[in-house]
Design a protein around this motif. Sequence first.
Motif, PDB file in Angstrom:
ATOM      1  N   ALA A 131       0.842  -1.188  -0.056  1.00 46.53           N
ATOM      2  CA  ALA A 131       0.056   0.209   0.190  1.00 46.53           C
ATOM      3  C   ALA A 131       0.920   1.284  -0.109  1.00 46.53           C
ATOM      4  CB  ALA A 131      -0.837  -0.090   1.249  1.00 46.53           C
ATOM      5  N   ALA A 132       0.383   2.270  -0.548  1.00 48.62           N
ATOM      6  CA  ALA A 132       1.237   3.568  -0.705  1.00 48.62           C
ATOM      7  C   ALA A 132       0.262   4.650  -0.050  1.00 48.62           C
ATOM      8  CB  ALA A 132       1.497   3.714  -2.108  1.00 48.62           C
ATOM      9  N   GLY A 133       0.800   5.685   0.547  1.00 46.58           N
ATOM     10  CA  GLY A 133      -0.130   6.758   0.960  1.00 46.58           C
ATOM     11  C   GLY A 133       0.933   8.182   0.734  1.00 46.58           C
ATOM     12  N   ALA A 134      -0.049   9.261   1.154  1.00 47.07           N
ATOM     13  CA  ALA A 134       0.907  10.547   0.932  1.00 47.07           C
ATOM     14  C   ALA A 134       0.745  11.336   2.332  1.00 47.07           C
ATOM     15  CB  ALA A 134      -0.154  11.105   0.029  1.00 47.07           C
ATOM     16  N   LEU A 135       2.069  11.736   2.616  1.00 54.65           N
ATOM     17  CA  LEU A 135       2.002  12.522   3.712  1.00 54.65           C
ATOM     18  C   LEU A 135       2.074  13.885   3.310  1.00 54.65           C
ATOM     19  CD1 LEU A 135       2.533  12.320   6.954  1.00 54.65           C
ATOM     20  CD2 LEU A 135       4.850  12.983   6.501  1.00 54.65           C
ATOM     21  N   PHE A 136       1.074  14.754   3.838  1.00 54.57           N
ATOM     22  CA  PHE A 136       0.769  16.001   3.613  1.00 54.57           C
ATOM     23  C   PHE A 136       1.054  16.935   4.855  1.00 54.57           C
ATOM     24  CE2 PHE A 136      -1.794  14.724   0.034  1.00 54.57           C
ATOM     25  CZ  PHE A 136      -0.989  15.458  -0.982  1.00 54.57           C
ATOM     26  N   VAL A 137       2.247  17.791   5.129  1.00 56.10           N
ATOM     27  CA  VAL A 137       2.340  18.575   6.324  1.00 56.10           C
ATOM     28  C   VAL A 137       2.238  20.003   6.091  1.00 56.10           C
ATOM     29  CG1 VAL A 137       3.632  19.035   8.355  1.00 56.10           C
ATOM     30  CG2 VAL A 137       3.682  16.815   7.016  1.00 56.10           C
ATOM     31  N   ASP A 138       1.307  20.577   6.667  1.00 56.80           N
ATOM     32  CA  ASP A 138       1.069  22.183   6.653  1.00 56.80           C
ATOM     33  C   ASP A 138       2.438  22.912   7.461  1.00 56.80           C
ATOM     34  OD1 ASP A 138       0.516  22.384   9.184  1.00 56.80           O
ATOM     35  OD2 ASP A 138      -1.699  23.013   8.636  1.00 56.80           O
ATOM     36  N   ASP A 139       2.202  24.256   7.346  1.00 61.34           N
ATOM     37  CA  ASP A 139       3.249  25.082   7.853  1.00 61.34           C
ATOM     38  C   ASP A 139       2.987  25.245   9.456  1.00 61.34           C
ATOM     39  OD1 ASP A 139       0.941  26.656   7.828  1.00 61.34           O
ATOM     40  OD2 ASP A 139       1.919  28.467   6.721  1.00 61.34           O
ATOM     41  N   GLN A 140       1.954  24.713   9.910  1.00 67.13           N
ATOM     42  CA  GLN A 140       1.550  24.668  11.337  1.00 67.13           C
ATOM     43  C   GLN A 140       2.100  23.279  11.886  1.00 67.13           C
ATOM     44  OE1 GLN A 140      -2.047  26.219  12.394  1.00 67.13           O
ATOM     45  NE2 GLN A 140      -2.153  27.317  10.453  1.00 67.13           N
ATOM     46  N   ASP A 141       2.942  22.420  11.178  1.00 66.19           N
ATOM     47  CA  ASP A 141       3.171  21.220  11.441  1.00 66.19           C
ATOM     48  C   ASP A 141       2.124  20.347  11.677  1.00 66.19           C
ATOM     49  OD1 ASP A 141       5.818  19.708  11.669  1.00 66.19           O
ATOM     50  OD2 ASP A 141       5.858  19.768  13.789  1.00 66.19           O
ATOM     51  N   ARG A 142       1.093  20.256  10.906  1.00 64.44           N
ATOM     52  CA  ARG A 142      -0.071  19.272  10.999  1.00 64.44           C
ATOM     53  C   ARG A 142      -0.002  18.390   9.922  1.00 64.44           C
ATOM     54  NH1 ARG A 142      -4.889  23.526  11.443  1.00 64.44           N
ATOM     55  NH2 ARG A 142      -3.942  24.061   9.437  1.00 64.44           N
ATOM     56  N   VAL A 143      -0.629  17.154   9.925  1.00 63.93           N
ATOM     57  CA  VAL A 143      -0.585  16.201   9.054  1.00 63.93           C
ATOM     58  C   VAL A 143      -2.136  16.091   8.695  1.00 63.93           C
ATOM     59  CG1 VAL A 143      -0.428  13.654   8.673  1.00 63.93           C
ATOM     60  CG2 VAL A 143       1.248  15.070  10.055  1.00 63.93           C
ATOM     61  N   LEU A 144      -2.129  15.927   7.279  1.00 67.57           N
ATOM     62  CA  LEU A 144      -3.512  15.795   6.742  1.00 67.57           C
ATOM     63  C   LEU A 144      -3.984  14.430   6.889  1.00 67.57           C
ATOM     64  CD1 LEU A 144      -5.846  17.019   4.801  1.00 67.57           C
ATOM     65  CD2 LEU A 144      -4.884  15.918   3.140  1.00 67.57           C
ATOM     66  N   LEU A 145      -5.292  14.105   7.400  1.00 69.38           N
ATOM     67  CA  LEU A 145      -5.822  12.841   7.639  1.00 69.38           C
ATOM     68  C   LEU A 145      -7.242  12.757   7.063  1.00 69.38           C
ATOM     69  CD1 LEU A 145      -5.284  11.937  11.382  1.00 69.38           C
ATOM     70  CD2 LEU A 145      -3.772  11.393   9.525  1.00 69.38           C
ATOM     71  N   VAL A 146      -7.587  11.584   6.673  1.00 66.90           N
ATOM     72  CA  VAL A 146      -8.804  11.443   5.933  1.00 66.90           C
ATOM     73  C   VAL A 146      -9.590  10.292   6.886  1.00 66.90           C
ATOM     74  CG1 VAL A 146      -8.177  11.812   3.813  1.00 66.90           C
ATOM     75  CG2 VAL A 146      -8.092   9.830   4.377  1.00 66.90           C
ATOM     76  N   HIS A 147     -10.563  10.650   6.730  1.00 71.93           N
ATOM     77  CA  HIS A 147     -11.714   9.536   7.735  1.00 71.93           C
ATOM     78  C   HIS A 147     -12.275   8.635   6.795  1.00 71.93           C
ATOM     79  CE1 HIS A 147     -14.831   8.263  10.378  1.00 71.93           C
ATOM     80  NE2 HIS A 147     -13.927   7.973  11.068  1.00 71.93           N
ATOM     81  N   LYS A 148     -12.145   7.253   6.909  1.00 73.09           N
ATOM     82  CA  LYS A 148     -12.667   6.275   5.801  1.00 73.09           C
ATOM     83  C   LYS A 148     -13.954   5.801   6.471  1.00 73.09           C
ATOM     84  CE  LYS A 148      -8.312   4.885   4.179  1.00 73.09           C
ATOM     85  NZ  LYS A 148      -7.304   3.849   3.751  1.00 73.09           N
ATOM     86  N   THR A 149     -14.624   5.374   5.457  1.00 76.73           N
ATOM     87  CA  THR A 149     -15.984   5.030   6.146  1.00 76.73           C
ATOM     88  C   THR A 149     -16.226   3.782   6.379  1.00 76.73           C
ATOM     89  OG1 THR A 149     -16.656   4.702   3.703  1.00 76.73           O
ATOM     90  CG2 THR A 149     -17.116   6.949   4.590  1.00 76.73           C
ATOM     91  N   TYR A 150     -15.061   2.996   6.590  1.00 76.99           N
ATOM     92  CA  TYR A 150     -14.896   1.515   6.547  1.00 76.99           C
ATOM     93  C   TYR A 150     -13.536   1.465   7.441  1.00 76.99           C
ATOM     94  CZ  TYR A 150     -11.643   1.895   2.940  1.00 76.99           C
ATOM     95  OH  TYR A 150     -10.462   2.197   2.170  1.00 76.99           O
ATOM     96  N   GLY A 151     -13.423   0.231   8.114  1.00 77.87           N
ATOM     97  CA  GLY A 151     -11.988  -0.060   8.702  1.00 77.87           C
ATOM     98  C   GLY A 151     -11.687   0.745   9.769  1.00 77.87           C
ATOM     99  N   ASN A 152     -10.620   1.231  10.119  1.00 78.43           N
ATOM    100  CA  ASN A 152      -9.981   1.654  11.407  1.00 78.43           C
ATOM    101  C   ASN A 152     -10.259   3.270  11.456  1.00 78.43           C
ATOM    102  OD1 ASN A 152      -8.841  -0.538  12.421  1.00 78.43           O
ATOM    103  ND2 ASN A 152      -7.248  -0.479  11.296  1.00 78.43           N
ATOM    104  N   GLY A 153     -11.029   3.816  10.418  1.00 80.65           N
ATOM    105  CA  GLY A 153     -11.413   5.394  10.596  1.00 80.65           C
ATOM    106  C   GLY A 153     -10.503   6.252  10.172  1.00 80.65           C
ATOM    107  N   TRP A 154      -9.366   6.835  10.892  1.00 81.20           N
ATOM    108  CA  TRP A 154      -8.598   7.866  10.400  1.00 81.20           C
ATOM    109  C   TRP A 154      -7.404   7.235   9.642  1.00 81.20           C
ATOM    110  CZ3 TRP A 154     -10.029  12.915   9.678  1.00 81.20           C
ATOM    111  CH2 TRP A 154     -11.044  13.122  10.613  1.00 81.20           C
ATOM    112  N   ASP A 155      -6.626   7.780   8.660  1.00 82.76           N
ATOM    113  CA  ASP A 155      -5.714   7.538   8.017  1.00 82.76           C
ATOM    114  C   ASP A 155      -5.114   8.518   7.130  1.00 82.76           C
ATOM    115  OD1 ASP A 155      -3.845   5.738   6.522  1.00 82.76           O
ATOM    116  OD2 ASP A 155      -5.111   4.079   6.185  1.00 82.76           O
ATOM    117  N   ILE A 156      -3.965   8.341   6.533  1.00 81.24           N
ATOM    118  CA  ILE A 156      -3.537   9.274   5.465  1.00 81.24           C
ATOM    119  C   ILE A 156      -4.187   8.768   4.177  1.00 81.24           C
ATOM    120  CG2 ILE A 156      -1.683   9.911   6.433  1.00 81.24           C
ATOM    121  CD1 ILE A 156       0.183   7.966   4.717  1.00 81.24           C
ATOM    122  N   PRO A 157      -4.335   9.913   2.911  1.00 86.08           N
ATOM    123  CA  PRO A 157      -4.810   9.361   1.788  1.00 86.08           C
ATOM    124  C   PRO A 157      -3.972   8.253   1.073  1.00 86.08           C
ATOM    125  CG  PRO A 157      -4.436  11.825   2.031  1.00 86.08           C
ATOM    126  CD  PRO A 157      -3.911  11.159   3.281  1.00 86.08           C
TER     127      PRO A 157
END
Length: 164
Positions: free
Chosen positions: A14-40
Amino acid sequence: MGTDADRFATPRMAAGALFVDDQDRVLLVHKTYGNGWDIPGGYVDVGESPAAACRRELREELGLDREPQRLLAVDWAPNEGEGDKVLWVFDCGLLGEDEHRIKLDDSELDRWEWVPVTDLGEYLVPRLARRLNQSHAAASRGDTAYLEHGHLPGVRGSAPLSTD
C-alpha cells in the motif's frame, strides 16, 4: 512438496501520501470503513509502482493530481489476517491552494482534517501513528526511514516490535 517460488514473499503493498502544513499538522482522511482515520492512499495494483499507486489514490480519494516527490518511509508490517505487507509513505509536497480543491470520494471518505503531529496517537491505531511520526521525522531530516511495524529496527529505546 512446494516449489522454490512458494518460499518467496509476495506481500500486499500500500502507498500513502504525507501532507504537512506550515503549522506542523498532518492531513488525515476519515474512511467510512475499517479503522477510521488514515492518510490518503491505498493498495498497489498488480504491475503498478508504489509511487503510481499513491498518485492514483490521491486522484480517486481527494480529486487531486499530485506526483509523489520522494519516499519518506517503507514499513514492513505483516498482519495475521492479511499476511506480509509493505507500506510506502511518500512526501507529496505542500497542498497550498490545492487544499481548497479537495473533493472527497464519498464512497470511501466522509471528511478530512489537519491534525497536529503531536496528536496523531489520539486519531490513529498505534502502528500507523508510529509510521507517520517516523515519516514526519524523516521528512524533517531530509532522509528516508526503514521501519518494521512503525519502529526503527535496532534503535535502542525503540519499543519492542509488535503488530498493534
